[in-house]
Design a protein around this motif. Structure first.
Motif, PDB file in Angstrom:
ATOM      1  N   ASP A 160     100.712  36.007 -44.062  1.00  0.00           N
ATOM      2  CA  ASP A 160      99.637  36.760 -43.416  1.00  0.00           C
ATOM      3  C   ASP A 160      99.040  35.967 -42.258  1.00  0.00           C
ATOM      4  O   ASP A 160      98.790  36.515 -41.191  1.00  0.00           O
ATOM      5  CB  ASP A 160      98.532  37.102 -44.417  1.00  0.00           C
ATOM      6  N   ARG A 161      98.849  34.684 -42.472  1.00  0.00           N
ATOM      7  CA  ARG A 161      98.303  33.834 -41.415  1.00  0.00           C
ATOM      8  C   ARG A 161      99.261  33.781 -40.236  1.00  0.00           C
ATOM      9  O   ARG A 161      98.870  33.899 -39.083  1.00  0.00           O
ATOM     10  CB  ARG A 161      98.044  32.429 -41.962  1.00  0.00           C
ATOM     11  N   LYS A 162     100.541  33.657 -40.526  1.00  0.00           N
ATOM     12  CA  LYS A 162     101.547  33.601 -39.462  1.00  0.00           C
ATOM     13  C   LYS A 162     101.618  34.923 -38.706  1.00  0.00           C
ATOM     14  O   LYS A 162     101.763  34.942 -37.488  1.00  0.00           O
ATOM     15  CB  LYS A 162     102.933  33.264 -40.042  1.00  0.00           C
ATOM     16  N   THR A 163     101.504  36.020 -39.419  1.00  0.00           N
ATOM     17  CA  THR A 163     101.530  37.325 -38.773  1.00  0.00           C
ATOM     18  C   THR A 163     100.324  37.491 -37.860  1.00  0.00           C
ATOM     19  O   THR A 163     100.444  37.992 -36.740  1.00  0.00           O
ATOM     20  CB  THR A 163     101.565  38.448 -39.823  1.00  0.00           C
ATOM     21  N   LEU A 164      99.154  37.054 -38.327  1.00  0.00           N
ATOM     22  CA  LEU A 164      97.954  37.137 -37.491  1.00  0.00           C
ATOM     23  C   LEU A 164      98.076  36.238 -36.261  1.00  0.00           C
ATOM     24  O   LEU A 164      97.634  36.601 -35.168  1.00  0.00           O
ATOM     25  CB  LEU A 164      96.718  36.775 -38.300  1.00  0.00           C
ATOM     26  N   GLN A 165      98.681  35.071 -36.434  1.00  0.00           N
ATOM     27  CA  GLN A 165      98.907  34.190 -35.290  1.00  0.00           C
ATOM     28  C   GLN A 165      99.843  34.841 -34.286  1.00  0.00           C
ATOM     29  O   GLN A 165      99.629  34.778 -33.072  1.00  0.00           O
ATOM     30  CB  GLN A 165      99.493  32.854 -35.746  1.00  0.00           C
ATOM     31  N   LEU A 166     100.899  35.488 -34.795  1.00  0.00           N
ATOM     32  CA  LEU A 166     101.839  36.179 -33.924  1.00  0.00           C
ATOM     33  C   LEU A 166     101.132  37.292 -33.153  1.00  0.00           C
ATOM     34  O   LEU A 166     101.310  37.422 -31.942  1.00  0.00           O
ATOM     35  CB  LEU A 166     103.001  36.759 -34.744  1.00  0.00           C
ATOM     36  N   CYS A 167     100.313  38.072 -33.835  1.00  0.00           N
ATOM     37  CA  CYS A 167      99.586  39.157 -33.177  1.00  0.00           C
ATOM     38  C   CYS A 167      98.678  38.623 -32.072  1.00  0.00           C
ATOM     39  O   CYS A 167      98.615  39.200 -30.976  1.00  0.00           O
ATOM     40  CB  CYS A 167      98.776  39.950 -34.196  1.00  0.00           C
ATOM     41  N   ALA A 168      97.996  37.535 -32.335  1.00  0.00           N
ATOM     42  CA  ALA A 168      97.113  36.941 -31.324  1.00  0.00           C
ATOM     43  C   ALA A 168      97.919  36.428 -30.130  1.00  0.00           C
ATOM     44  O   ALA A 168      97.512  36.597 -28.972  1.00  0.00           O
ATOM     45  CB  ALA A 168      96.297  35.816 -31.935  1.00  0.00           C
ATOM     46  N   GLN A 169      99.061  35.827 -30.400  1.00  0.00           N
ATOM     47  CA  GLN A 169      99.902  35.301 -29.330  1.00  0.00           C
ATOM     48  C   GLN A 169     100.465  36.446 -28.483  1.00  0.00           C
ATOM     49  O   GLN A 169     100.490  36.364 -27.251  1.00  0.00           O
ATOM     50  CB  GLN A 169     101.029  34.474 -29.938  1.00  0.00           C
ATOM     51  N   VAL A 170     100.893  37.510 -29.126  1.00  0.00           N
ATOM     52  CA  VAL A 170     101.410  38.673 -28.399  1.00  0.00           C
ATOM     53  C   VAL A 170     100.300  39.304 -27.573  1.00  0.00           C
ATOM     54  O   VAL A 170     100.514  39.688 -26.422  1.00  0.00           O
ATOM     55  CB  VAL A 170     102.042  39.687 -29.386  1.00  0.00           C
ATOM     56  N   ARG A 171      99.099  39.376 -28.133  1.00  0.00           N
ATOM     57  CA  ARG A 171      97.970  39.941 -27.400  1.00  0.00           C
ATOM     58  C   ARG A 171      97.682  39.157 -26.119  1.00  0.00           C
ATOM     59  O   ARG A 171      97.525  39.738 -25.048  1.00  0.00           O
ATOM     60  CB  ARG A 171      96.730  39.975 -28.292  1.00  0.00           C
ATOM     61  N   ARG A 172      97.621  37.838 -26.241  1.00  0.00           N
ATOM     62  CA  ARG A 172      97.361  37.007 -25.049  1.00  0.00           C
ATOM     63  C   ARG A 172      98.456  37.189 -24.006  1.00  0.00           C
ATOM     64  O   ARG A 172      98.178  37.293 -22.806  1.00  0.00           O
ATOM     65  CB  ARG A 172      97.249  35.541 -25.456  1.00  0.00           C
ATOM     66  N   THR A 173      99.694  37.243 -24.451  1.00  0.00           N
ATOM     67  CA  THR A 173     100.821  37.394 -23.524  1.00  0.00           C
ATOM     68  C   THR A 173     100.754  38.733 -22.806  1.00  0.00           C
ATOM     69  O   THR A 173     100.896  38.795 -21.577  1.00  0.00           O
ATOM     70  CB  THR A 173     102.156  37.268 -24.287  1.00  0.00           C
ATOM     71  N   LEU A 174     100.538  39.795 -23.568  1.00  0.00           N
ATOM     72  CA  LEU A 174     100.494  41.126 -22.956  1.00  0.00           C
ATOM     73  C   LEU A 174      99.309  41.279 -22.014  1.00  0.00           C
ATOM     74  O   LEU A 174      99.423  41.923 -20.963  1.00  0.00           O
ATOM     75  CB  LEU A 174     100.454  42.203 -24.043  1.00  0.00           C
TER      76      LEU A 174
END
Length: 141
Positions: free
Chosen positions: A16-30
């Motif tokens: 769950d933590r990794k998924t949330l990190q991925l979502c945050a990283q994708v958000r910043r990139t987009l």
């Protein structure tokens, strides 16, 4: 030898933590790509409201919203333009994350009602946090 503790959801919390990190990283990139790297005025006027797993990290739901509500284009136009550049966006996400497989990106436009409800919630949370804790303390004579 010390007794072993049973594993209870440690792996799930990590994922769950990794998924949330991925979502945050994708958000910043987009956000970076939409605001500056695409040659489209409609897409430049959007911000990424949130990125959530849908249903897991292999597919992400990206919610975008217009910066200016009064000059917001039709959501169908926004989704069509995002559909034309989804390959570019996914390529940029692939460069930004360190995963073997790049998640699929799905898009939705935040409705005005949804954003107003979120803004009202934020305001009430702020008002509740602004209460002085010393006001409720009785005075002793």
């Amino acid at each position: 030898m010390p007794a072993r503790r049973p594993r209870t959801g440690g792996r799930r919390r990590t994922s769950d933590r990794k998924t949330l990190q991925l979502c945050a990283q994708v958000r910043r990139t987009l956000e970076g790509v939409l605001t500056g790297e695409l040659d489209d005025d409609v897409l430049r006027m959007l911000f990424v409201d949130r990125v959530e797993p849908a249903p897991d990290a292999s597919r992400l739901m990206v919610t975008v919203a217009p910066l200016d509500r009064s000059a917001a284009p039709d959501p169908a136009v926004i989704l069509a333009k995002l559909g034309h550049v989804v390959g570019t966006l996914r390529n940029e996400v692939a460069h930004a994350i360190s995963r073997r497989k790049v998640p699929d990106l799905m898009f939705q436009v935040a409705s005005l009602d949804e954003r107003q409800l979120a803004a009202e919630y934020d305001e009430t949370e702020f008002e509740a946090a602004a209460v002085d804790p010393f006001d409720a303390v009785p005075e002793f004579d």
